[in-house]
Scaffold this motif. Structure first.
Motif, mmCIF file in Angstrom:
data_model
loop_
_atom_site.group_PDB
_atom_site.id
_atom_site.type_symbol
_atom_site.label_atom_id
_atom_site.label_comp_id
_atom_site.label_asym_id
_atom_site.label_seq_id
_atom_site.Cartn_x
_atom_site.Cartn_y
_atom_site.Cartn_z
ATOM 1 N N TYR A 1 10.503 12.447 6.955
ATOM 2 C CA TYR A 1 10.559 11.411 8.250
ATOM 3 C C TYR A 1 10.252 10.134 8.060
ATOM 4 O O TYR A 1 10.165 9.138 8.836
ATOM 5 N N GLU A 2 9.594 9.635 6.576
ATOM 6 C CA GLU A 2 8.902 8.528 6.282
ATOM 7 C C GLU A 2 10.105 7.244 6.518
ATOM 8 O O GLU A 2 9.499 6.280 7.209
ATOM 9 N N ASP A 3 11.016 7.232 6.107
ATOM 10 C CA ASP A 3 11.947 6.134 6.162
ATOM 11 C C ASP A 3 12.487 5.941 7.846
ATOM 12 O O ASP A 3 12.464 4.813 8.174
ATOM 13 N N LEU A 4 12.533 7.061 8.589
ATOM 14 C CA LEU A 4 13.003 6.901 9.929
ATOM 15 C C LEU A 4 11.634 6.205 10.665
ATOM 16 O O LEU A 4 11.854 5.319 11.521
ATOM 17 N N MET A 5 10.520 6.716 10.233
ATOM 18 C CA MET A 5 9.354 6.414 11.015
ATOM 19 C C MET A 5 9.235 4.659 10.738
ATOM 20 O O MET A 5 8.569 4.072 11.888
ATOM 21 N N PHE A 6 9.650 4.188 9.717
ATOM 22 C CA PHE A 6 9.142 2.620 9.750
ATOM 23 C C PHE A 6 10.379 2.014 10.316
ATOM 24 O O PHE A 6 10.122 0.819 10.577
ATOM 25 N N LYS A 7 11.531 2.570 10.484
ATOM 26 C CA LYS A 7 12.468 1.934 11.330
ATOM 27 C C LYS A 7 12.024 1.820 12.762
ATOM 28 O O LYS A 7 12.267 0.987 13.548
ATOM 29 N N VAL A 8 11.407 3.047 13.238
ATOM 30 C CA VAL A 8 10.932 3.283 14.709
ATOM 31 C C VAL A 8 9.743 2.275 14.768
ATOM 32 O O VAL A 8 9.657 1.653 15.789
ATOM 33 N N LEU A 9 8.901 2.068 13.538
ATOM 34 C CA LEU A 9 7.748 1.146 13.845
ATOM 35 C C LEU A 9 8.222 -0.274 14.087
ATOM 36 O O LEU A 9 7.653 -0.939 14.968
ATOM 37 N N LYS A 10 9.418 -0.856 13.572
ATOM 38 C CA LYS A 10 9.895 -2.077 13.552
ATOM 39 C C LYS A 10 10.461 -2.144 14.969
ATOM 40 O O LYS A 10 9.999 -3.160 15.514
ATOM 41 N N ILE A 11 10.996 -1.175 15.247
ATOM 42 C CA ILE A 11 11.661 -1.221 16.939
ATOM 43 C C ILE A 11 10.454 -1.348 17.942
ATOM 44 O O ILE A 11 10.421 -2.062 18.940
ATOM 45 N N ALA A 12 9.353 -0.621 17.587
ATOM 46 C CA ALA A 12 8.243 -0.687 18.676
ATOM 47 C C ALA A 12 7.430 -1.928 18.703
ATOM 48 O O ALA A 12 7.097 -2.463 19.702
ATOM 49 N N LYS A 13 7.367 -2.664 17.475
ATOM 50 C CA LYS A 13 6.649 -4.028 17.154
ATOM 51 C C LYS A 13 7.411 -5.025 18.150
ATOM 52 O O LYS A 13 7.059 -5.665 18.772
ATOM 53 N N ASP A 14 8.757 -4.832 18.027
ATOM 54 C CA ASP A 14 9.755 -5.605 18.578
ATOM 55 C C ASP A 14 9.461 -5.668 20.144
ATOM 56 O O ASP A 14 9.590 -6.388 20.931
ATOM 57 N N ALA A 15 9.710 -4.436 20.707
ATOM 58 C CA ALA A 15 9.527 -4.019 21.896
ATOM 59 C C ALA A 15 8.201 -4.520 22.362
ATOM 60 O O ALA A 15 8.130 -5.021 23.374
ATOM 61 N N SER A 16 7.043 -4.434 21.702
ATOM 62 C CA SER A 16 5.756 -4.969 22.089
ATOM 63 C C SER A 16 5.803 -6.412 22.491
ATOM 64 O O SER A 16 5.149 -6.888 23.116
ATOM 65 N N ASN A 17 6.473 -7.025 21.272
ATOM 66 C CA ASN A 17 6.542 -8.646 21.669
ATOM 67 C C ASN A 17 7.174 -8.932 22.974
ATOM 68 O O ASN A 17 7.025 -9.761 23.644
ATOM 69 N N MET A 18 8.394 -8.068 23.273
ATOM 70 C CA MET A 18 9.121 -8.217 24.458
ATOM 71 C C MET A 18 8.137 -8.254 25.857
ATOM 72 O O MET A 18 7.929 -8.917 26.946
ATOM 73 N N ILE A 19 7.221 -7.158 25.756
ATOM 74 C CA ILE A 19 6.413 -6.685 26.903
ATOM 75 C C ILE A 19 5.188 -7.828 27.006
ATOM 76 O O ILE A 19 5.038 -8.339 28.165
ATOM 77 N N GLU A 20 4.694 -8.334 25.882
ATOM 78 C CA GLU A 20 3.739 -9.449 25.938
ATOM 79 C C GLU A 20 4.581 -10.812 26.574
ATOM 80 O O GLU A 20 3.690 -11.530 27.126
ATOM 81 N N ALA A 21 5.667 -11.112 25.944
ATOM 82 C CA ALA A 21 6.359 -12.141 26.185
ATOM 83 C C ALA A 21 6.598 -12.422 27.832
ATOM 84 O O ALA A 21 6.815 -13.450 28.558
ATOM 85 N N SER A 22 6.830 -11.045 28.289
ATOM 86 C CA SER A 22 7.358 -10.867 29.763
ATOM 87 C C SER A 22 6.375 -10.887 30.754
ATOM 88 O O SER A 22 6.574 -10.831 32.002
ATOM 89 N N LYS A 23 5.136 -10.630 30.272
ATOM 90 C CA LYS A 23 3.683 -10.018 31.540
ATOM 91 C C LYS A 23 3.631 -11.048 32.539
ATOM 92 O O LYS A 23 3.499 -10.709 33.673
ATOM 93 N N LYS A 24 3.625 -12.631 32.120
ATOM 94 C CA LYS A 24 3.446 -13.349 33.109
ATOM 95 C C LYS A 24 4.240 -13.776 34.184
ATOM 96 O O LYS A 24 4.054 -13.927 35.442
ATOM 97 N N ASN A 25 5.577 -13.311 34.097
ATOM 98 C CA ASN A 25 6.460 -13.449 35.077
ATOM 99 C C ASN A 25 6.940 -11.997 35.521
ATOM 100 O O ASN A 25 8.278 -12.047 36.100
ATOM 101 N N ALA A 26 6.369 -11.177 35.198
ATOM 102 C CA ALA A 26 7.058 -9.685 35.599
ATOM 103 C C ALA A 26 6.883 -9.468 37.173
ATOM 104 O O ALA A 26 5.839 -9.721 37.564
ATOM 105 N N LYS A 27 7.903 -8.797 37.621
ATOM 106 C CA LYS A 27 7.984 -8.533 39.003
ATOM 107 C C LYS A 27 7.893 -6.824 39.160
ATOM 108 O O LYS A 27 8.523 -6.296 38.511
ATOM 109 N N PHE A 28 7.130 -6.333 40.152
ATOM 110 C CA PHE A 28 6.625 -4.792 40.282
ATOM 111 C C PHE A 28 7.008 -4.323 41.390
ATOM 112 O O PHE A 28 7.218 -5.235 42.703
#
Length: 269
Positions: free
Chosen positions: A2-29
């Motif tokens: 699963y190593e190759d797939l793992m590092f593709k998932v890792l890239k997706i996770a980091k990009d998603a984390s950047n979205m989360i942080e970039a959006s937190k000031k204006n997030a509506k709940f």
């Protein structure tokens, strides 16, 4: 495997984390039917992760907390997403929330990624490959090491809240006697959801307790804990079929975990 797939998932996770942080000031709940918080960030991040997982693995279905999980138990292989684990913490601006991605095969997680956007860390593991924690801005993978504590009186123990306990059952089905841990532990603290299990992996906490869990909450944690050498079970002391077991306990030793299981079991009524 699963190593190759793992590092593709890792890239997706980091990009998603950047979205989360970039959006937190204006997030509506808003509140869901179960009284937990959700934001448009949860939904957009889950869509982002889902689309990217499908782009690298189009034949495997994707399920998540916000966009649906109906039928997941009939699948042999599937992805599970929790876009923001701990949305209430995210709303409060306390950086203990995470984002979870896991791949399930035959009822067990084989890939898991726990990103912690607020502290710029990610924990990840794949079956047979070990567990690693790294900083977002560092490429070096750091193998995890844990100290071993065997008894509650010597342990630092955390829990994600009083929900699902005899103090406040909320949406739980079992009134766990969590308060018994308070006075007996060397140190007890309430903390965030997934982050407490990463702290067990890192040896910063000796045991972490979750009294209410859903499959998307548990799956990524389970594979990371197993691959790190930590003990993981549910609050009944079972170690198999944990994804749907509704509770989770991680610990630095089996002796400590079983002592906690015995200590918090519901009183006979």
């Amino acid at each position: 495997m699963y190593e190759d797939l793992m590092f593709k998932v890792l890239k997706i996770a980091k990009d998603a984390s950047n979205m989360i942080e970039a959006s937190k000031k204006n997030a509506k709940f808003s509140l869901k039917n179960d009284s937990s918080y959700v934001s448009e960030v949860d939904i957009s991040v889950e869509k982002f992760i889902s689309l990217n997982l499908k782009s690298i693995d189009p034949n495997t279905p994707v399920y998540g907390e916000e966009l649906g999980s109906e039928g997941v138990e009939s699948e042999d292989t599937y992805w599970l997403i929790d876009p923001i684990d701990g949305t209430a913490w995210y709303k409060m601006g306390i950086p203990v929330y995470g984002s979870l991605i896991s791949l399930i095969k035959n009822g067990e997680p084989v890939i898991g990624c726990i990103s912690l956007p607020g502290i710029n860390k990610v924990c990840y593991a794949f079956e047979g490959g070990g567990c690693f924690v790294e900083e977002y801005d560092k490429s070096e993978k750091v193998p995890t090491e844990s100290s071993v504590v065997n008894h509650i009186k010597d342990a630092t123990i955390s829990a994600s809240g009083i929900h699902g306990t005899s103090t406040w059952l909320e949406n739980g089905s079992t009134p766990w006697e969590l308060q018994r841990i308070f006075k007996d532990a060397k140190l007890f603290k309430f903390t965030g959801d997934c982050i407490q299990h990463v702290q067990v992996i890192l040896g910063q906490v000796d045991a972490a307790i979750d009294t209410i869990m859903k499959p998307w909450d548990s799956a990524a944690l389970i594979i990371c804990l197993r691959e790190s050498g930590s003990v993981v079970m549910n609050l009944h002391g079972c170690t198999n079929n944990l994804i749907f077991s509704e509770t989770l306990l991680s610990a630095s030793s089996e002796e400590l975990a079983l002592e906690i299981v015995e200590k918090i079991k519901p009183l006979a009524r």
